[in-house]
Design an enzyme around this catalytic site. Structure first.
Site, PDB file in Angstrom:
ATOM      1  NE  ARG A   1      -2.830  -8.140  -3.303  1.00  0.00           N
ATOM      2  CZ  ARG A   1      -2.288  -7.373  -2.362  1.00  0.00           C
ATOM      3  NH1 ARG A   1      -2.314  -7.750  -1.102  1.00  0.00           N
ATOM      4  NH2 ARG A   1      -1.738  -6.209  -2.672  1.00  0.00           N
TER       5      ARG A   1
ATOM      6  NE  ARG B   1       2.683  -3.547  -6.205  1.00  0.00           N
ATOM      7  CZ  ARG B   1       3.102  -2.602  -5.358  1.00  0.00           C
ATOM      8  NH1 ARG B   1       4.145  -1.840  -5.669  1.00  0.00           N
ATOM      9  NH2 ARG B   1       2.494  -2.436  -4.220  1.00  0.00           N
TER      10      ARG B   1
ATOM     11  CE  LYS C   1      -4.423  -3.222  -0.222  1.00  0.00           C
ATOM     12  NZ  LYS C   1      -3.964  -2.573  -1.465  1.00  0.00           N
TER      13      LYS C   1
ATOM     14  NE  ARG D   1       6.568  -2.746  -0.973  1.00  0.00           N
ATOM     15  CZ  ARG D   1       5.270  -2.763  -0.709  1.00  0.00           C
ATOM     16  NH1 ARG D   1       4.832  -2.222   0.433  1.00  0.00           N
ATOM     17  NH2 ARG D   1       4.413  -3.302  -1.545  1.00  0.00           N
TER      18      ARG D   1
ATOM     19  NE  ARG E   1       4.970   1.782  -0.793  1.00  0.00           N
ATOM     20  CZ  ARG E   1       3.937   0.947  -0.671  1.00  0.00           C
ATOM     21  NH1 ARG E   1       3.145   1.037   0.371  1.00  0.00           N
ATOM     22  NH2 ARG E   1       3.694   0.031  -1.578  1.00  0.00           N
TER      23      ARG E   1
HETATM   24  P1  B4P Z   1      -0.178   1.934   1.383  1.00  0.00           P
HETATM   25  O1  B4P Z   1      -1.152   2.229   2.468  1.00  0.00           O
HETATM   26  O2  B4P Z   1       1.127   1.391   1.804  1.00  0.00           O
HETATM   27  O3  B4P Z   1      -0.734   0.967   0.267  1.00  0.00           O
HETATM   28  P2  B4P Z   1      -1.363  -0.435   0.269  1.00  0.00           P
HETATM   29  O4  B4P Z   1      -2.681  -0.256  -0.393  1.00  0.00           O
HETATM   30  O5  B4P Z   1      -1.386  -1.034   1.661  1.00  0.00           O
HETATM   31  O6  B4P Z   1      -0.317  -1.311  -0.532  1.00  0.00           O
HETATM   32  P3  B4P Z   1       0.225  -2.478  -1.386  1.00  0.00           P
HETATM   33  O7  B4P Z   1      -0.840  -3.011  -2.271  1.00  0.00           O
HETATM   34  O8  B4P Z   1       1.444  -1.901  -1.969  1.00  0.00           O
HETATM   35  O9  B4P Z   1       0.793  -3.639  -0.575  1.00  0.00           O
HETATM   36  P4  B4P Z   1       0.749  -5.110  -0.054  1.00  0.00           P
HETATM   37  O10 B4P Z   1       1.770  -5.083   0.989  1.00  0.00           O
HETATM   38  O11 B4P Z   1      -0.632  -5.514   0.336  1.00  0.00           O
HETATM   39  O12 B4P Z   1      -0.008   3.281   0.567  1.00  0.00           O
HETATM   40  C1  B4P Z   1       0.895   3.398  -0.503  1.00  0.00           C
HETATM   41  C2  B4P Z   1       1.554   4.786  -0.476  1.00  0.00           C
HETATM   42  O13 B4P Z   1       0.566   5.825  -0.617  1.00  0.00           O
HETATM   43  C3  B4P Z   1       2.293   5.084   0.825  1.00  0.00           C
HETATM   44  O14 B4P Z   1       3.517   5.672   0.523  1.00  0.00           O
HETATM   45  C4  B4P Z   1       1.373   6.062   1.555  1.00  0.00           C
HETATM   46  O15 B4P Z   1       2.085   6.964   2.366  1.00  0.00           O
HETATM   47  C5  B4P Z   1       0.701   6.794   0.407  1.00  0.00           C
HETATM   48  N1  B4P Z   1      -0.642   7.234   0.748  1.00  0.00           N
HETATM   49  C6  B4P Z   1      -1.560   6.541   1.486  1.00  0.00           C
HETATM   50  N2  B4P Z   1      -2.706   7.257   1.585  1.00  0.00           N
HETATM   51  C7  B4P Z   1      -2.512   8.415   0.879  1.00  0.00           C
HETATM   52  C8  B4P Z   1      -3.322   9.571   0.593  1.00  0.00           C
HETATM   53  N3  B4P Z   1      -4.561   9.669   1.053  1.00  0.00           N
HETATM   54  N4  B4P Z   1      -2.799  10.549  -0.180  1.00  0.00           N
HETATM   55  C9  B4P Z   1      -1.534  10.453  -0.643  1.00  0.00           C
HETATM   56  N5  B4P Z   1      -0.697   9.407  -0.397  1.00  0.00           N
HETATM   57  C10 B4P Z   1      -1.190   8.397   0.351  1.00  0.00           C
HETATM   58  O16 B4P Z   1       1.175  -6.099  -1.268  1.00  0.00           O
HETATM   59  C11 B4P Z   1       2.479  -6.222  -1.793  1.00  0.00           C
HETATM   60  C12 B4P Z   1       2.651  -7.542  -2.559  1.00  0.00           C
HETATM   61  O17 B4P Z   1       2.538  -8.671  -1.652  1.00  0.00           O
HETATM   62  C13 B4P Z   1       1.640  -7.879  -3.646  1.00  0.00           C
HETATM   63  O18 B4P Z   1       1.951  -7.266  -4.880  1.00  0.00           O
HETATM   64  C14 B4P Z   1       1.755  -9.439  -3.717  1.00  0.00           C
HETATM   65  O19 B4P Z   1       2.886  -9.842  -4.453  1.00  0.00           O
HETATM   66  C15 B4P Z   1       1.976  -9.832  -2.276  1.00  0.00           C
HETATM   67  N6  B4P Z   1       0.724 -10.188  -1.583  1.00  0.00           N
HETATM   68  C16 B4P Z   1       0.217  -9.557  -0.472  1.00  0.00           C
HETATM   69  N7  B4P Z   1      -0.940 -10.103  -0.097  1.00  0.00           N
HETATM   70  C17 B4P Z   1      -1.202 -11.112  -0.969  1.00  0.00           C
HETATM   71  C18 B4P Z   1      -2.288 -12.036  -1.127  1.00  0.00           C
HETATM   72  N8  B4P Z   1      -3.335 -12.026  -0.292  1.00  0.00           N
HETATM   73  N9  B4P Z   1      -2.239 -12.928  -2.150  1.00  0.00           N
HETATM   74  C19 B4P Z   1      -1.211 -12.954  -2.993  1.00  0.00           C
HETATM   75  N10 B4P Z   1      -0.158 -12.098  -2.916  1.00  0.00           N
HETATM   76  C20 B4P Z   1      -0.150 -11.179  -1.916  1.00  0.00           C
END
Ligand code: B4P
Length: 190
Positions: free
Chosen positions: A89, A146, A14, A134, A128
């Site tokens: 979420r 998660r 995302k 993290r 990552r």
């Molecule tokens: P990202 O792109 O970083 O993943 P994400 O889906 O954004 O992440 P996430 O769910 O961890 O985070 P959030 O900050 O929202 O990709 C992950 C990895 O994959 C990277 O290293 C990237 O390089 C790699 N990658 C990407 N695309 C790829 C591909 N095509 N092929 C290979 N590798 C690839 O949430 C973190 C925490 O914050 C939650 O657990 C919760 O505690 C809190 N939180 C956030 N929002 C909240 C909400 N609305 N309500 C309650 N808690 C919340």
């Protein structure tokens, strides 16, 4: 306004894809994860409250994240649109978002949901974790928590948006460029 919910399990890409889409479509990127990590880095009260919850891989309480989003929306009334990354979420968050946008005479345009299997998610997040510092990427049991939080509390939102005829599912495995192309096609066809 073009208002996109970029959806998917932790590690689905995302954040990665949001960075590419905000430039192309001139949208404001609203990542609750990034905002919360910013609060932790500042050492604010909100950050202190969120840190232990996030380190365990649990969801931060709805009222905390809803308030954060509300104040950002109110500061960006002239925006062309938003990418909501990691928000909503829970059903309570989705209902609040619908209400907040209705107050601004707008609505969610589409939910783009990235589909990635659990093994690939775990592999990406552990990778990552080698450099991100993290705590929630650091070990497999937290990553599993998660994914479990996602499956129980967040995944039902697909049906929430499907009922509004807004859900588009996108295969999230492949190169970052390939996935970006699929997302752009979905947006351009709206
Ligand atoms: P990202 O792109 O970083 O993943 P994400 O889906 O954004 O992440 P996430 O769910 O961890 O985070 P959030 O900050 O929202 O990709 C992950 C990895 O994959 C990277 O290293 C990237 O390089 C790699 N990658 C990407 N695309 C790829 C591909 N095509 N092929 C290979 N590798 C690839 O949430 C973190 C925490 O914050 C939650 O657990 C919760 O505690 C809190 N939180 C956030 N929002 C909240 C909400 N609305 N309500 C309650 N808690 C919340």
């Amino acid at each position: 306004m073009l208002n996109i919910v970029l959806f998917g399990p932790p590690g689905a890409g995302k954040g990665t894809q949001s960075q590419l889409l905000i430039d192309k479509y001139s949208l404001i990127h609203l990542s609750t994860g990034d905002i919360l990590r910013g609060e932790i880095a500042k050492g604010s009260d909100l950050g202190l409250q969120a840190k232990s919850i996030m380190d365990r891989g649990d969801l931060v309480p709805d009222d905390v994240v809803i308030k954060m989003i509300q104040s950002i929306l109110e500061y960006n009334l002239e925006a062309k649109g938003f990418i909501f990354d990691g928000f909503p979420r829970t059903t309570a968050q989705a209902e609040s978002l619908d209400n907040m946008l209705a107050d601004l005479n707008t609505a969610i345009t589409t939910m783009l949901s990235l589909d990635v299997d659990d093994d690939e998610l775990t592999k990406r997040l552990l990778e990552r974790g080698k450099s991100s510092g993290r705590a929630d990427d650091a070990n497999e049991s937290i990553i599993r928590n998660r994914i479990n939080e996602y499956n129980t509390k967040t995944a039902p939102l697909k049906e929430y948006y499907n009922k509004q005829h807004k859900l588009q599912s996108i295969e999230g495995v492949g190169s970052i460029e390939e996935i970006n192309t699929k997302l752009c096609v979905a947006i351009d066809n709206l």
